[in-house]
Design a protein around this motif. Structure first.
Motif, PDB file in Angstrom:
ATOM      1  N   LEU A  18      -1.663  -7.510   0.366  1.00 32.28           N
ATOM      2  CA  LEU A  18      -0.954  -8.541  -0.390  1.00 32.28           C
ATOM      3  C   LEU A  18      -1.126  -8.317  -1.893  1.00 32.28           C
ATOM      4  N   ALA A  19      -2.337  -7.972  -2.315  1.00 32.70           N
ATOM      5  CA  ALA A  19      -2.572  -7.714  -3.743  1.00 32.70           C
ATOM      6  C   ALA A  19      -1.781  -6.496  -4.215  1.00 32.70           C
ATOM      7  N   MET A  20      -1.663  -5.478  -3.342  1.00 40.86           N
ATOM      8  CA  MET A  20      -0.894  -4.300  -3.724  1.00 40.86           C
ATOM      9  C   MET A  20       0.572  -4.671  -3.960  1.00 40.86           C
ATOM     10  N   LYS A  21       1.103  -5.514  -3.112  1.00 38.03           N
ATOM     11  CA  LYS A  21       2.493  -5.977  -3.291  1.00 38.03           C
ATOM     12  C   LYS A  21       2.625  -6.693  -4.634  1.00 38.03           C
ATOM     13  N   GLN A  22       1.634  -7.523  -4.958  1.00 40.72           N
ATOM     14  CA  GLN A  22       1.663  -8.288  -6.197  1.00 40.72           C
ATOM     15  C   GLN A  22       1.408  -7.417  -7.432  1.00 40.72           C
ATOM     16  N   PHE A  26       1.103  -0.986  -9.138  1.00 41.30           N
ATOM     17  CA  PHE A  26      -0.119  -0.823  -9.935  1.00 41.30           C
ATOM     18  C   PHE A  26       0.138  -0.952 -11.426  1.00 41.30           C
ATOM     19  N   THR A  27       1.094  -1.803 -11.793  1.00 47.87           N
ATOM     20  CA  THR A  27       1.385  -2.034 -13.202  1.00 47.87           C
ATOM     21  C   THR A  27       0.780  -3.340 -13.708  1.00 47.87           C
ATOM     22  N   ARG A  28       0.225  -4.158 -12.811  1.00 45.77           N
ATOM     23  CA  ARG A  28      -0.420  -5.418 -13.203  1.00 45.77           C
ATOM     24  C   ARG A  28      -1.914  -5.295 -12.944  1.00 45.77           C
ATOM     25  N   LEU A  29      -2.723  -5.596 -13.966  1.00 48.31           N
ATOM     26  CA  LEU A  29      -4.160  -5.328 -13.936  1.00 48.31           C
ATOM     27  C   LEU A  29      -4.895  -6.035 -12.804  1.00 48.31           C
ATOM     28  N   TRP A  30      -4.826  -7.347 -12.734  1.00 51.48           N
ATOM     29  CA  TRP A  30      -5.665  -8.075 -11.770  1.00 51.48           C
ATOM     30  C   TRP A  30      -5.277  -7.815 -10.320  1.00 51.48           C
ATOM     31  N   PRO A  31      -4.013  -7.830  -9.966  1.00 51.42           N
ATOM     32  CA  PRO A  31      -3.688  -7.466  -8.588  1.00 51.42           C
ATOM     33  C   PRO A  31      -4.113  -6.031  -8.251  1.00 51.42           C
ATOM     34  N   THR A  32      -4.024  -5.125  -9.216  1.00 52.99           N
ATOM     35  CA  THR A  32      -4.467  -3.747  -8.992  1.00 52.99           C
ATOM     36  C   THR A  32      -5.968  -3.703  -8.760  1.00 52.99           C
TER      37      THR A  32
END
Length: 106
Positions: A18-22, A26-32
């Motif tokens: 789910l975090a990978m989708k968000q 891998f352009t958003r720091l916290w979900p990455t």
């Protein structure tokens, strides 16, 4: 304890998917960051479960929890389709997990 470790590993697999989708590629720091931490933790807990459980059992259940869990969250959280064929597929995966648990010698 091995089954608890395996359950935690499976839940962490759902978290990282789910975090990978968000993370939007891998352009958003916290979900990455959450993706990477949850991936490592998931594999670590899987490895702990494999000290006791057979490889095939542990791996199938780990991936199955991730598959069914991400499907459910995709439907409930992300609004993905839940047509009859997709639901039957998820139920069949779940049935396979139950059978694998029943067939496990541990």
């Amino acid at each position: 304890m091995a089954w608890i470790y395996l359950g935690v590993a499976g839940l962490l697999e759902i978290v990282w998917a789910l975090a990978m989708k968000q993370s939007e590629g891998f352009t958003r720091l916290w979900p990455t960051a959450i993706t990477l931490v949850a991936m490592v933790a998931s594999v670590w807990f899987l490895s702990l479960s494999m000290k006791v459980l057979p490889l095939g059992t542990a791996y199938v259940i780990w991936t199955g929890i991730g598959a069914v869990g991400t499907f459910v969250l995709g439907v409930l959280v992300l609004g993905e389709p839940a047509d009859a064929l997709r639901l039957v597929a998820a139920v069949l995966i779940l049935a396979g997990l139950v059978l694998m648990k029943i067939a496990s010698p541990h």
